[in-house]
Design an enzyme around this catalytic site. Sequence first.
Site, PDB file in Angstrom:
ATOM      1  N   LYS A  16       5.606  -2.267  -4.176  1.00 34.42           N
ATOM      2  CA  LYS A  16       6.264  -3.405  -2.703  1.00 34.42           C
ATOM      3  C   LYS A  16       5.086  -4.459  -2.651  1.00 34.42           C
ATOM      4  O   LYS A  16       5.897  -5.324  -2.438  1.00 34.42           O
ATOM      5  CB  LYS A  16       5.779  -2.006  -1.335  1.00 34.42           C
ATOM      6  CG  LYS A  16       6.714  -0.844  -1.196  1.00 34.42           C
ATOM      7  CD  LYS A  16       6.212  -0.353  -0.219  1.00 34.42           C
ATOM      8  CE  LYS A  16       4.895   0.193  -0.159  1.00 34.42           C
ATOM      9  NZ  LYS A  16       4.852   1.628  -0.927  1.00 34.42           N
ATOM     10  N   THR A  17       3.872  -5.007  -3.113  1.00 30.54           N
ATOM     11  CA  THR A  17       3.394  -5.415  -2.943  1.00 30.54           C
ATOM     12  C   THR A  17       3.745  -6.727  -3.877  1.00 30.54           C
ATOM     13  O   THR A  17       3.904  -7.614  -3.852  1.00 30.54           O
ATOM     14  CB  THR A  17       1.175  -4.957  -2.700  1.00 30.54           C
ATOM     15  OG1 THR A  17       1.191  -4.154  -2.533  1.00 30.54           O
ATOM     16  CG2 THR A  17       0.888  -6.033  -3.213  1.00 30.54           C
ATOM     17  N   VAL A  18       3.818  -5.939  -5.146  1.00 29.82           N
ATOM     18  CA  VAL A  18       4.380  -7.436  -5.872  1.00 29.82           C
ATOM     19  C   VAL A  18       6.012  -8.156  -5.604  1.00 29.82           C
ATOM     20  O   VAL A  18       6.303  -9.310  -5.970  1.00 29.82           O
ATOM     21  CB  VAL A  18       4.509  -6.350  -7.450  1.00 29.82           C
ATOM     22  CG1 VAL A  18       5.551  -7.671  -8.321  1.00 29.82           C
ATOM     23  CG2 VAL A  18       3.776  -6.041  -7.996  1.00 29.82           C
ATOM     24  N   LYS A  33       0.684  -7.340   6.914  1.00 26.66           N
ATOM     25  CA  LYS A  33       0.783  -5.944   6.724  1.00 26.66           C
ATOM     26  C   LYS A  33       0.085  -5.382   7.630  1.00 26.66           C
ATOM     27  O   LYS A  33      -0.818  -5.683   7.675  1.00 26.66           O
ATOM     28  CB  LYS A  33      -0.307  -5.256   5.069  1.00 26.66           C
ATOM     29  CG  LYS A  33      -0.722  -3.860   4.886  1.00 26.66           C
ATOM     30  CD  LYS A  33       0.192  -3.689   3.417  1.00 26.66           C
ATOM     31  CE  LYS A  33       0.025  -2.226   3.605  1.00 26.66           C
ATOM     32  NZ  LYS A  33       1.111  -1.776   2.675  1.00 26.66           N
ATOM     33  N   GLU A 102       5.379  -6.229   4.754  1.00 27.99           N
ATOM     34  CA  GLU A 102       4.762  -5.059   3.629  1.00 27.99           C
ATOM     35  C   GLU A 102       5.110  -3.780   4.719  1.00 27.99           C
ATOM     36  O   GLU A 102       3.473  -3.409   5.341  1.00 27.99           O
ATOM     37  CB  GLU A 102       4.282  -5.178   3.093  1.00 27.99           C
ATOM     38  CG  GLU A 102       3.916  -4.002   2.058  1.00 27.99           C
ATOM     39  CD  GLU A 102       3.231  -3.920   0.843  1.00 27.99           C
ATOM     40  OE1 GLU A 102       2.292  -5.295   0.457  1.00 27.99           O
ATOM     41  OE2 GLU A 102       2.691  -3.113   0.239  1.00 27.99           O
ATOM     42  N   GLY A 105       3.076   2.867   2.015  1.00 28.33           N
ATOM     43  CA  GLY A 105       3.793   4.238   1.876  1.00 28.33           C
ATOM     44  C   GLY A 105       5.709   4.424   2.282  1.00 28.33           C
ATOM     45  O   GLY A 105       5.895   2.962   1.838  1.00 28.33           O
ATOM     46  N   LEU A 188       5.926  -6.737 -15.654  1.00 29.64           N
ATOM     47  CA  LEU A 188       5.251  -8.428 -16.235  1.00 29.64           C
ATOM     48  C   LEU A 188       3.924  -7.891 -16.219  1.00 29.64           C
ATOM     49  O   LEU A 188       2.818  -7.477 -16.643  1.00 29.64           O
ATOM     50  CB  LEU A 188       4.974  -9.228 -14.977  1.00 29.64           C
ATOM     51  CG  LEU A 188       6.237  -9.252 -14.119  1.00 29.64           C
ATOM     52  CD1 LEU A 188       5.639 -10.020 -12.727  1.00 29.64           C
ATOM     53  CD2 LEU A 188       6.766 -10.283 -15.006  1.00 29.64           C
TER      54      LEU A 188
HETATM   55  N1  LIG Z   1       6.876  -5.866 -12.002  1.00 28.80           N
HETATM   56  C1  LIG Z   1       5.340  -5.250 -12.716  1.00 28.80           C
HETATM   57  N2  LIG Z   1       5.011  -5.619 -13.650  1.00 28.80           N
HETATM   58  C2  LIG Z   1       4.421  -5.122 -13.493  1.00 28.80           C
HETATM   59  N3  LIG Z   1       2.605  -4.244 -13.180  1.00 28.80           N
HETATM   60  C3  LIG Z   1       3.720  -3.567 -12.179  1.00 28.80           C
HETATM   61  C4  LIG Z   1       4.297  -4.274 -11.729  1.00 28.80           C
HETATM   62  N4  LIG Z   1       5.317  -3.458 -10.223  1.00 28.80           N
HETATM   63  C5  LIG Z   1       4.478  -2.759  -9.828  1.00 28.80           C
HETATM   64  N5  LIG Z   1       3.118  -3.045 -10.835  1.00 28.80           N
HETATM   65  C6  LIG Z   1       1.848  -2.216 -10.801  1.00 28.80           C
HETATM   66  O1  LIG Z   1       1.590  -1.433 -10.190  1.00 28.80           O
HETATM   67  C7  LIG Z   1       1.210  -1.406  -9.071  1.00 28.80           C
HETATM   68  C8  LIG Z   1       1.070  -0.835  -7.540  1.00 28.80           C
HETATM   69  O2  LIG Z   1       2.101  -1.820  -7.583  1.00 28.80           O
HETATM   70  P1  LIG Z   1       1.773  -2.184  -5.638  1.00 28.80           P
HETATM   71  O3  LIG Z   1       3.095  -3.673  -5.653  1.00 28.80           O
HETATM   72  O4  LIG Z   1       1.231  -2.146  -5.366  1.00 28.80           O
HETATM   73  O5  LIG Z   1       2.615  -0.752  -4.968  1.00 28.80           O
HETATM   74  P2  LIG Z   1       2.581  -0.254  -3.588  1.00 28.80           P
HETATM   75  O6  LIG Z   1       2.226  -1.792  -3.244  1.00 28.80           O
HETATM   76  O7  LIG Z   1       4.471   0.000  -3.368  1.00 28.80           O
HETATM   77  O8  LIG Z   1       1.483   0.273  -3.340  1.00 28.80           O
HETATM   78  C9  LIG Z   1       0.225  -2.598  -9.063  1.00 28.80           C
HETATM   79  O9  LIG Z   1      -1.384  -3.052  -8.686  1.00 28.80           O
HETATM   80  C10 LIG Z   1       0.804  -3.138 -10.599  1.00 28.80           C
HETATM   81  O10 LIG Z   1      -0.730  -2.946 -10.974  1.00 28.80           O
HETATM   82 MG   LIG Z   2       1.102  -2.162  -1.699  1.00 24.58          MG
END
Ligand SMILES: Nc1ncnc2c1ncn2[C@@H]1O[C@H](COP(=O)(O)OP(=O)(O)O)[C@@H](O)[C@H]1O
Ligand SMILES: [Mg+2]
Length: 210
Positions: A16-18, A33, A102, A105, A188
């Site tokens: 979600k954060t990505v 957020k 954002e 969970g 990535l």
């Molecule tokens: N497309 C991607 N490429 C590389 N790493 C990713 C990618 N998506 C998620 N990650 C990894 O997974 C971790 C969790 O992603 P994040 O966006 O923080 O999830 P959420 O916000 O849903 O908890 C990130 O810190 C990153 O290391």
């Molecule tokens: Mg997040």
Amino acid sequence: MAEDLFVTGTDTHVGKTVLSALLVAALNGTYWKPIQTGASEGTDRQQVMRWAELPESRTVPERYCFDPPVSPHLAAEAAGITIEISRICRPSQIPAAPLIIEGAGGVLAPINGSEMMLDLIGKLGAPVVVASRTALGTINHTVLTVRALRGAGVCVKGVVMIGPENLDNERAVERYGAVPVVGRIPMLDRICRRTLLQVFESSFDRRAFS
Ligand SMILES: Nc1ncnc2c1ncn2[C@@H]1O[C@H](COP(=O)(O)OP(=O)(O)O)[C@@H](O)[C@H]1O
Ligand SMILES: [Mg+2]
């Protein structure tokens, strides 16, 4: 003015954060957020500022922020407070639209004794983008999430699939969820503004975000 978007996901740690960093960079928006837990390990707002190379002025401070990396209802309980949806309002002034919001969970993550993230999504009223894994298990998780959102009358803009390409799962999500896949984010090697913008250019449905 560009419409706000709420980024939810099928799970925690799904991307979600990505996805939020990608959208805020590509759409030149502002990030918010409203409920953050696990702040002891850093906040998603700080992460988005790094990944999207976004100045702090293009973010909105969290409304509720807790250190322990646990569900919002537990983090609030440990802090001796109750999260109240009525106290979470979209800021009336933001430096740049759209506002990318954002969640914490998934949609049924509890935020207090009786309400869930879904109730906050409904209150804020922005259309939703669902971050989903491409991996096995995603069909069930994604269709459940879409159904829960629609059952609450929330507009689902689409799903963004994150991870190594899996076209069979993608097609199944579209078919059984009756929802468009509006973007794909591969794994990535380096997450930064440049790579996120490249992914938006190459692998997102621009019309869904205009
Ligand atoms: N497309 C991607 N490429 C590389 N790493 C990713 C990618 N998506 C998620 N990650 C990894 O997974 C971790 C969790 O992603 P994040 O966006 O923080 O999830 P959420 O916000 O849903 O908890 C990130 O810190 C990153 O290391
Ligand atoms: Mg997040």
